[in-house]
Write a protein that holds these residues in place. Sequence first.
Motif, PDB file in Angstrom:
ATOM      1  N   SER A 293       0.826  -1.211   0.000  1.00  0.00           N
ATOM      2  CA  SER A 293       0.000   0.000   0.000  1.00  0.00           C
ATOM      3  C   SER A 293       0.858   1.257   0.000  1.00  0.00           C
ATOM      4  O   SER A 293       0.588   2.210  -0.742  1.00  0.00           O
ATOM      5  N   LEU A 294       1.888   1.269   0.836  1.00  0.00           N
ATOM      6  CA  LEU A 294       2.733   2.462   0.942  1.00  0.00           C
ATOM      7  C   LEU A 294       3.449   2.762  -0.369  1.00  0.00           C
ATOM      8  O   LEU A 294       3.539   3.926  -0.796  1.00  0.00           O
ATOM      9  N   LEU A 295       3.971   1.729  -1.011  1.00  0.00           N
ATOM     10  CA  LEU A 295       4.691   1.961  -2.269  1.00  0.00           C
ATOM     11  C   LEU A 295       3.735   2.423  -3.366  1.00  0.00           C
ATOM     12  O   LEU A 295       4.077   3.294  -4.173  1.00  0.00           O
ATOM     13  N   ALA A 296       2.527   1.850  -3.396  1.00  0.00           N
ATOM     14  CA  ALA A 296       1.539   2.299  -4.382  1.00  0.00           C
ATOM     15  C   ALA A 296       1.164   3.756  -4.136  1.00  0.00           C
ATOM     16  O   ALA A 296       1.024   4.549  -5.084  1.00  0.00           O
ATOM     17  N   MET A 297       1.003   4.122  -2.868  1.00  0.00           N
ATOM     18  CA  MET A 297       0.709   5.519  -2.538  1.00  0.00           C
ATOM     19  C   MET A 297       1.858   6.432  -2.963  1.00  0.00           C
ATOM     20  O   MET A 297       1.634   7.523  -3.497  1.00  0.00           O
ATOM     21  N   ALA A 298       3.087   5.985  -2.702  1.00  0.00           N
ATOM     22  CA  ALA A 298       4.245   6.817  -3.035  1.00  0.00           C
ATOM     23  C   ALA A 298       4.306   7.091  -4.533  1.00  0.00           C
ATOM     24  O   ALA A 298       4.572   8.224  -4.964  1.00  0.00           O
ATOM     25  N   VAL A 299       4.065   6.062  -5.333  1.00  0.00           N
ATOM     26  CA  VAL A 299       4.081   6.247  -6.792  1.00  0.00           C
ATOM     27  C   VAL A 299       2.991   7.228  -7.208  1.00  0.00           C
ATOM     28  O   VAL A 299       3.223   8.157  -8.001  1.00  0.00           O
ATOM     29  N   ARG A 300       1.792   7.032  -6.665  1.00  0.00           N
ATOM     30  CA  ARG A 300       0.673   7.907  -7.029  1.00  0.00           C
ATOM     31  C   ARG A 300       0.930   9.346  -6.572  1.00  0.00           C
ATOM     32  O   ARG A 300       0.681  10.314  -7.318  1.00  0.00           O
TER      33      ARG A 300
END
Length: 742
Positions: A293-300
């Motif tokens: 979740s954190l990495l997906a948020m960071a990319v977004r």
Amino acid sequence: MTAARPDAPSAASASRPPARAGAALLRLGLPLLLIALVWLAHYAHFHVDRSPVAEAVVEQARQAPDDARLDEIGHMSLAIDLGVPSDRVVATADLIVRGTALFPAYLDGPTPLTGYPADFRFGPGTFQLAAAGFGFEDILLEAYERTADARYLRTAYQRIQDFAAFELTQREAVDFLWNDHAIACRVAVVARLWRHIRHDPAYPADGLRNLLSLIARGGRFLAAPDHFTARTNHGVIQNVALMQIAAAFPSLPDSAGWARLGMERLALQLPFYVSPEGVVLEHSADYQHVGVSLLAMAVRLARLNDLPVSRELLDKSAASRTVQSQLQRPDGSLPAVGDSIVGRPHTAVTGATDGSTPVAEQPAPFPLPEPAAHVYPVSGYALWWTGDDPALRSQTVIAWAKHDGHGHKHADEGSLLLWSGGRDWLTSIAYWPYGGANEKAAYGWSGANAPHGIGELAASVRTVELLGSADDAQMHAVDLLRRTGDGAQFRRQIVQVDAQTWLVLDFVDGSASGSETDWTLPPALGLTARTDDRSFQSTEAGGRRLILSLAAPSTTRSRILRGSQDPFAGWVSVNLRPTPASTLRVTDPSARSVTALLLALRPADRIGPQLSVAPGATPEAWSIHIDEEGSRHAVTRQGARLAMDDASVLSLAAPADIAPAQAVLRAAYRKAVDAFPPWRDLSRFRARIAYGLLALMVAQEIAWQVFIRRPATTPGQRRGVLLGLSAGWIALGAWIFGIYLA
């Protein structure tokens, strides 16, 4: 010569007051200065600019960004789940409005809400952290969005206003007030609130200004180098929160810089946070989910803040999702590796991996993974999905990960977890409540089924390595070796014979205290002995039972424990609540031993298999017989050759050299920790030394007054003593700051 008048002051007496003042300054000033310096670093750590944001910043934040972006960020939650089912959200919010907290996942009953800071000071530690991160207010906003009932919105607004007023007056940490995770959680909640009230004239400008000022203060804490938790996922959370602030509140003067800082620090963490295999190195299936979740948020968020996204971030974000898809069961549960929450379904992260679409969370059910074998030697895991029949397909997870310094680690190297037919059959103690009773023991060896020395500490010095692995369509194997600092060796070989049968061999050598293993079943399953202390069966579940057949030396003893305090064993934390569970404890006092355990899932009306080991078994050469309903099967090993009835043959192969990859992980970790050393809360030690300095100063003053009243004391002696005292205080200060508080 004219005689001086008797009442005229002499030159010597005229100089005494300044001399006395200087002496007092040396005697009292130095210790008081030391006391001040002892506390200076503590208070400096919690010092940030607390000035309110400008009115122009508030006005700009009313206009931008648009509601869609605020809504997206407001639902980009970093919060701890309070365990409220979807159909209970509105009822829970209604109780909060009326001043009552009812959270059965954490609290034993209704608890009055009296305002901050009291509202984040009750319940277990995890619950307090969630409350300090605006968990109550997030539920209120969710209820408002579902019902449009303004009571929920007004209550959320007023509670956050009250919190902001309290937080503004503080100068040192109070419980979770300035915990990095709690500060990060508040960002999305305030963005969610801001989206609903920024154009509403019912909410005054001063209140809006207070909200943005609270976010600005939080951003300064999150950005401060001495508050950055570089070594764990907390640092990743901080970086994501900084990018959330920038995307939701771009009018704040530091927003753009915070977004860049978040990306820069994340780039520092990525090389050791996620392995090249896509495993989040937090020793936990639950924190694999968090990391995805954190990495997906960071990319977004990088896209929303118009920042470039590195190839490494894109690749590791995608790879971590792939690993997560293999860990996740159809019902949303995860294997209880390390700090993983049992009894709570997890979602799956969706959305484009390149950040071009919002991050979304898909609830269960999920597709059943196809049969496959995955080995992650750098990360320290093996994961097998086995069985052609979907109804009997099993998931086996084996953990030997040990990444020193990384978070959420249990003593569990060599442990295995079994799931089949929609339920766990073999589990671990899972995520013990933070700060709860027996927390230290819960992280020890009794919490997992890895072999260990009797009385071995969770923090024992040790290494572990994968010696070999092998896989085909139905049969899988791993060979692991753990060495301790005192020379003991625990070698475990795990062979999955078919989708419903597992064989575990433990070879112990050089363990002066003997060996011990705790095999724990989920709380819903009971465990009973079948004939003797070598054969056991679980209670029936879904028409099947787990059979445990033990082959061991005569010195080996076994017993069933359930909810035991002394010895501590027989527990699983379900939804962060310690729950009694059946555990088979196997112990052997011998320094050298060979133990085999057969784990078999069988229909409840079947007798199940029995196990025997041929004499002379060694780690490289052994023969085991499995007798079941008139048939006999042999599983043998000769060197690297592993065979079942000489029909299914596997060749155990050593992994490729993983030392360079692990060296890269360790070097990256050390680089981050050296750049951002962990801050240690030494307030207890500072208080101790401050009281000691004060007592020493009082004792010195008493001795000084006695000394100067001696008739024979000369000015030279006084000066000498003062110099000695001064030198003593300086030397003491050097010891305090160079050694005691270093």
